[in-house]
Every structure is written in structure tokens, then in C-alpha cells.
Design a protein around this motif. Sequence first.
Motif, short mmCIF file in Angstrom:
data_model
loop_
_atom_site.label_atom_id
_atom_site.label_comp_id
_atom_site.label_asym_id
_atom_site.label_seq_id
_atom_site.Cartn_x
_atom_site.Cartn_y
_atom_site.Cartn_z
N SER A 30 0.85 -1.19 0.00
CA SER A 30 0.00 0.00 0.00
C SER A 30 0.88 1.24 0.00
CB SER A 30 -0.91 0.02 1.23
OG SER A 30 -0.15 0.06 2.43
N TRP A 31 0.29 2.38 -0.33
CA TRP A 31 1.02 3.63 -0.22
C TRP A 31 0.36 4.50 0.85
CZ3 TRP A 31 -2.05 7.84 -1.59
CH2 TRP A 31 -3.14 7.57 -2.42
N ARG A 32 1.10 5.53 1.29
CA ARG A 32 0.66 6.31 2.45
C ARG A 32 0.26 7.72 2.04
NH1 ARG A 32 2.45 9.61 6.71
NH2 ARG A 32 1.76 8.94 8.78
N LEU A 33 -0.81 8.21 2.67
CA LEU A 33 -1.27 9.58 2.47
C LEU A 33 -1.15 10.31 3.81
CD1 LEU A 33 -2.66 11.69 0.61
CD2 LEU A 33 -4.85 10.79 1.41
N GLY A 34 -0.32 11.38 3.84
CA GLY A 34 -0.08 12.10 5.07
C GLY A 34 -0.30 13.60 4.91
N PHE A 35 -0.53 14.29 6.04
CA PHE A 35 -0.83 15.72 6.01
C PHE A 35 -0.06 16.46 7.10
CE2 PHE A 35 -4.38 13.82 3.87
CZ PHE A 35 -4.73 14.74 2.90
N GLY A 36 0.30 17.71 6.76
CA GLY A 36 0.93 18.59 7.72
C GLY A 36 0.41 20.00 7.54
N ALA A 87 6.65 13.22 6.48
CA ALA A 87 5.58 12.40 5.91
C ALA A 87 4.21 12.86 6.41
CB ALA A 87 5.79 10.93 6.26
N GLY A 88 4.16 13.57 7.53
CA GLY A 88 2.90 14.06 8.06
C GLY A 88 2.12 12.99 8.82
N ALA A 89 1.00 13.41 9.38
CA ALA A 89 0.10 12.47 10.05
C ALA A 89 -0.83 11.87 9.00
CB ALA A 89 -0.71 13.18 11.13
N GLY A 90 -0.94 10.57 8.96
CA GLY A 90 -1.76 9.98 7.90
C GLY A 90 -2.00 8.50 8.08
N ILE A 153 0.93 16.05 2.03
CA ILE A 153 0.23 17.27 1.62
C ILE A 153 0.27 18.28 2.76
CG2 ILE A 153 -1.95 18.25 0.84
CD1 ILE A 153 -2.67 15.52 -0.29
N GLY A 154 0.75 19.48 2.45
CA GLY A 154 0.73 20.57 3.40
C GLY A 154 -0.48 21.46 3.14
N LEU A 155 -1.23 21.77 4.19
CA LEU A 155 -2.42 22.61 4.08
C LEU A 155 -2.18 23.91 4.82
CD1 LEU A 155 -5.12 19.88 4.81
CD2 LEU A 155 -4.41 20.74 2.57
N ALA A 156 -2.38 25.05 4.13
CA ALA A 156 -2.07 26.35 4.71
C ALA A 156 -3.25 27.30 4.55
CB ALA A 156 -0.83 26.94 4.03
N PRO A 157 -3.30 28.36 5.39
CA PRO A 157 -4.35 29.37 5.26
C PRO A 157 -4.40 29.95 3.84
CG PRO A 157 -3.20 29.67 7.33
CD PRO A 157 -2.43 28.61 6.56
N GLY A 158 -5.59 30.38 3.46
CA GLY A 158 -5.77 30.87 2.10
C GLY A 158 -6.15 29.77 1.13
N GLY A 167 9.94 8.85 0.02
CA GLY A 167 10.10 7.49 0.52
C GLY A 167 10.81 7.54 1.85
N ALA A 168 10.77 6.44 2.58
CA ALA A 168 11.39 6.43 3.90
C ALA A 168 12.88 6.73 3.83
CB ALA A 168 11.16 5.06 4.56
N CYS A 169 13.52 6.32 2.74
CA CYS A 169 14.96 6.52 2.59
C CYS A 169 15.31 7.39 1.38
CB CYS A 169 15.67 5.18 2.46
SG CYS A 169 15.35 4.04 3.83
N LEU A 170 14.30 8.04 0.80
CA LEU A 170 14.51 8.85 -0.40
C LEU A 170 14.02 10.27 -0.16
CD1 LEU A 170 13.24 6.30 -3.06
CD2 LEU A 170 15.62 6.82 -2.50
N SER A 171 14.68 11.22 -0.81
CA SER A 171 14.34 12.63 -0.66
C SER A 171 12.98 12.93 -1.27
CB SER A 171 15.40 13.51 -1.32
OG SER A 171 15.49 13.21 -2.71
N ALA A 172 12.38 14.04 -0.83
CA ALA A 172 11.05 14.42 -1.31
C ALA A 172 11.13 15.07 -2.69
CB ALA A 172 10.41 15.38 -0.33
N ILE A 173 10.15 14.79 -3.52
CA ILE A 173 9.98 15.41 -4.84
C ILE A 173 8.78 16.34 -4.78
CG2 ILE A 173 9.43 14.99 -7.26
CD1 ILE A 173 10.79 12.30 -7.05
N ASP A 174 8.96 17.56 -5.24
CA ASP A 174 7.85 18.52 -5.28
C ASP A 174 6.89 18.13 -6.41
OD1 ASP A 174 6.23 20.67 -4.97
OD2 ASP A 174 7.70 22.19 -5.56
#
Length: 218
Positions: A30-36, A87-90, A153-158, A167-174
Amino acid sequence: MNKLKAMLSLGLLLWLAGCANGAHRLPYDSWRLGFGAPSYMEVWIETADVVDVQERVFRRAMSGLPAINTPKNLKGDPRGWPERPGAGAGKQVLGADLPRLLYVRWQSLAEPQTYEVYIVIPEATRLAMVKPERGYCAARGQWREDYRDMLSIGLAPGGIARVWLMGACLSAIDVARVQGTVVKEGPDGGQSGGQYALPLEPESKAYIEKFGIPYGSW
């Protein structure tokens, strides 16, 4: 021998059926969906729904509170996004194929305001999700083959939603920055009489009263 052949044929048919419905298409379970959310900019997620590439809908794949930092000394900085997002809470999205579309509806408690956003996942992102890469795992102190199987996914005002793949051992891609829209009915689709899910934490309330909300920084 005929019985063995029949068993092998049945096994092959079951395996092919699994491939057809997506059960064996991913190189992981499975894959993970997280939020911050930025520091002090508190959020309540009403729902995060997933549509996979087979057009199956996974409703409320995530809801509730995202990961957020609220230092008591008001020394946190909510402006912008971190260079290395977490990874955020997810949750794991069980049974889903690769994602095609995400729908998120959330309450921005800092404003307060209710937003919704549709996030289209590019084909390039899906290809990256099934491409193995070698990465360094600091927690284990070793190099290993890993997959980018986490959407954060980051959620911000506006109404801003920012998406990364990691990935757990890989850098984030925008992946994307998406502008959401205001939900005119308000929180909970108008079912709560305009009442938001939670009051702001004292630290968040104090920060916003002193420094305001840094719109435009996300």
C-alpha cells in the motif's frame, strides 16, 4: 499429473485476475497519504478522498488532525515550507492502485475558513512511485533500495495545498502547489451551524494575535 496441471492453471488464472483488478500492480502492499500544516496554522481535515487509476473511490482515506508544530515560546516560524518536509500524520491507503486524483476538504482553524481542493496526480509522479531507487536510511545507517510510496500534503491558510512525494529513505519530490476554493456552506457542509471542529490551541491563538497570518508565504 493432470491434477497438478489443473492446480497450476487455476493458480495462474487467479494471479491474472489479481493483476487485472490491480491487486498485484504495486511493488508494495500500500502507499501512504499524510498531512501537515505550518506552525500554529491549525487545521481540521473533514475528509481526504482518493480516486485511483482504476477510477475506484476511497472515501475518508484520511481525516482529523495533520502534523503541526506549536512551540509554547512562540518561536516557531509558520512562513513557507520546510526544505525537507516530513511524511505528516496519515494512513496507509489499503487496496488502492496508484492515485489519479485527491479531494481534500478542510477547516483552516487559524482564519477560520473552510476549503476544498482537487489535486490531480501527474503521470510522472505515478511512474516515480513504482521506480526503485537506492537511498540512505539514516535510522538504520545503511543504503537500501526503496520506493517513493508516500504522498505528503501541506495545508495552509488561504486554501493552499502543497504536495510532495517521498520514501522512507529517499528525498522528497515537489509534485504540485494547488489553490483551493472556499466551501460556501461552511464547516461540515453547513451541518454544524457554522461551528468549527476545534478551538485554537492557546499557543496558536497567541501567535496569530501577535504576528498575524503570513499569507503569501506558502
